[in-house]
Design an enzyme around this catalytic site. Structure first.
Site, PDB file in Angstrom:
ATOM      1  CD  GLU A  69      -2.278   2.213   8.966  1.00 29.51           C
ATOM      2  OE1 GLU A  69      -1.585   2.022   7.943  1.00 29.51           O
ATOM      3  OE2 GLU A  69      -1.950   2.982   9.877  1.00 29.51           O
ATOM      4  CB  THR A  71      -7.144   4.441   3.036  1.00 30.95           C
ATOM      5  OG1 THR A  71      -5.825   4.827   3.433  1.00 30.95           O
ATOM      6  CG2 THR A  71      -8.090   4.611   4.214  1.00 30.95           C
ATOM      7  CB  SER A 103      21.002 -10.452   4.537  1.00 30.98           C
ATOM      8  OG  SER A 103      20.714  -9.725   5.717  1.00 30.98           O
ATOM      9  CB  SER A 163       7.321  -0.108   5.389  1.00 35.64           C
ATOM     10  OG  SER A 163       5.946   0.131   5.514  1.00 35.64           O
ATOM     11  CB  SER A 164      11.466  -4.163   7.465  1.00 40.58           C
ATOM     12  OG  SER A 164      10.558  -5.246   7.563  1.00 40.58           O
ATOM     13  CD  GLU A 197       5.446  -6.475   0.416  1.00 45.67           C
ATOM     14  OE1 GLU A 197       5.019  -6.729   1.563  1.00 45.67           O
ATOM     15  OE2 GLU A 197       6.268  -5.585   0.193  1.00 45.67           O
ATOM     16  CG  ASP A 209       3.889  -0.100   3.404  1.00 45.14           C
ATOM     17  OD1 ASP A 209       3.231   0.824   3.919  1.00 45.14           O
ATOM     18  OD2 ASP A 209       3.778  -1.288   3.744  1.00 45.14           O
TER      19      ASP A 209
END
Length: 420
Positions: A69, A71, A103, A163-164, A197, A209
């Protein structure tokens, strides 16, 4: 970003994934719907919305990270697996420079954007994620992408550290790659989704992700070197071992765009600078004690100890799995949680309670997973003990007056693919 309509209640990058994930307008858990039903639902919704059948339907999964994590942006190692929970997109291409997004998971009107007016860090709400992918593709020279109609839905719980947002980005990238015949590889799509992102939405996440969503395979962990994106698919059949990996979604919403994540990333980069290495991945674990003595800043020292230690924990878990000692990874997971709690300080009372309760109830090991400040914990447990451990966690949360967590098994599933 210019929009003809904005989703009601959308407030920017932090809320974007939430708007197209965890629950529909009626409050029903999207994660409870069957993936095959969702494909048909999204295809039918597209046709109703746009007046014609989509050119195709694609899916990209969320993920849980077994170990490793914070990392990834330190160019280190991670070990995620893809979940059965997916973002699904029905898509058709356009040639007029218009991007239309909708959506199924929120009660909000269609978002219509012009490609030549897309601007990073604009307040686009949930639409910033797919729009950012289009922007990243065109910035990378893929001007063949001339517009699209998308209708999306997701079963990935939002705010749960699963990770949506990456699932939403990767499913958009894969659909556009195939529709416009860009012939990009999974790692290339992941890099573009990460850029969306980082540079469009404004969250300084690493590459894990997006790589997990794009490149994971069924029944395997993805051992990823975040420096060169080299991957190894590691067999991970817990059922054959009589084991279960439980996800405990605390329902505490995390928000990586609020500065805490960025502050820790900056602290890690400062640690690498002070130690004279390009990234913390370049500091050997054996040299960690001496390196820590050189760091006067207590906060930076803690961050360095966690990152170098977690890279080492990834190596230890891989060694144990290769040796067939699956149960022995449990204590390494718990050790990782203590580091996240005490050194990185990204846990919360609900996560700590889930981990401690699970271990007291007989789990082999447990830790929080994801970016922290809420989200989910992982619990490795004997299959026969899973019901008792689950009940113990539910009872502990009730006793602490916490919201009841959602608990479900994590099964290593397929990465991004076309489903219709």
């Amino acid at each position: 970003m210019t929009e003809t309509t904005q989703p009601a209640g959308a407030t920017g990058a932090t809320d974007a994934a939430s708007a197209t994930g965890g629950a529909d307008a009626a409050g029903q858990d999207a994660a409870a719907r069957q993936p095959r039903d969702l494909v048909a639902e999204v295809a039918a919704g597209f046709e109703e919305l746009y007046g014609a059948a989509p050119a195709g339907v694609w899916a990209a999964p969320g993920r849980v990270n077994l170990i490793g994590e914070y990392t990834d942006f330190n160019e280190g190692f991670v070990l995620p697996l893809a979940l059965p929970h997916t973002a699904v997109a029905a898509v058709s291409p356009r040639t007029d420079g218009v991007l239309r997004l909708h959506s199924a998971d929120i009660d909000a009107p269609l978002v219509e954007l012009r490609l030549d007016e897309l601007r990073p860090l604009s307040d686009g709400g949930w639409a910033a994620y797919p729009a950012g992918v289009v922007w990243a593709l065109r910035q990378a020279g893929h001007t063949a992408v001339t517009g699209a109609d998308l209708h999306l839905a997701s079963t990935v719980p939002t705010g749960a550290g699963l990770s949506s947002s990456a699932a939403l980005e990767v499913v958009t990238a894969l659909a556009l790659d195939e529709l416009f015949e860009l012939n990009l590889s999974g790692p290339q799509l992941a890099r573009l989704a990460q850029r969306a992102e980082n540079d469009f939405v404004g969250v300084p996440c690493g590459i894990m992700d997006q790589m997990a969503s794009a490149c994971a395979t069924e029944g395997h962990l993805l051992h990823l070197d975040c420096r060169d994106l080299a991957v190894r698919q590691v067999p991970f059949d817990l059922a054959a071992e009589g084991l279960v990996l439980l996800v405990v979604d605390t329902r505490v919403q995390h928000a990586l765009g609020d500065g805490a994540y960025a502050e820790r990333r900056a602290g890690c980069e400062e640690g690498a600078r002070l130690l004279g290495v390009p990234f913390l991945r370049d500091l050997p674990y054996a040299e960690l004690p001496d390196a820590l003595e050189k760091l006067a800043d207590e906060k930076v020292r803690r961050y360095v100890r966690h990152v170098v230690g977690d890279d080492h924990r990834v190596e230890r878990v891989i060694g144990l799995l290769d040796a067939g000692e699956v149960r022995a990874i449990g204590p390494v997971l718990t050790e990782g949680h203590h580091s996240l709690r005490d050194d990185l300080r990204i846990s919360c009372p609900e996560l700590d309670l889930a981990v401690a309760t699970a271990n007291r109830a007989g789990a082999l090991g447990a830790r929080m997973t994801g970016g922290g400040f809420g989200g989910s914990a992982l619990v490795l447990v004997e299959e026969a003990a899973a019901p008792a451990v689950t009940e113990a966690i539910l009872t502990a949360f009730a006793g602490a007056s916490f919201t009841a967590p959602r608990i479900f098994p994590a099964v290593a599933a397929k990465g991004a693919r076309r489903v219709r």
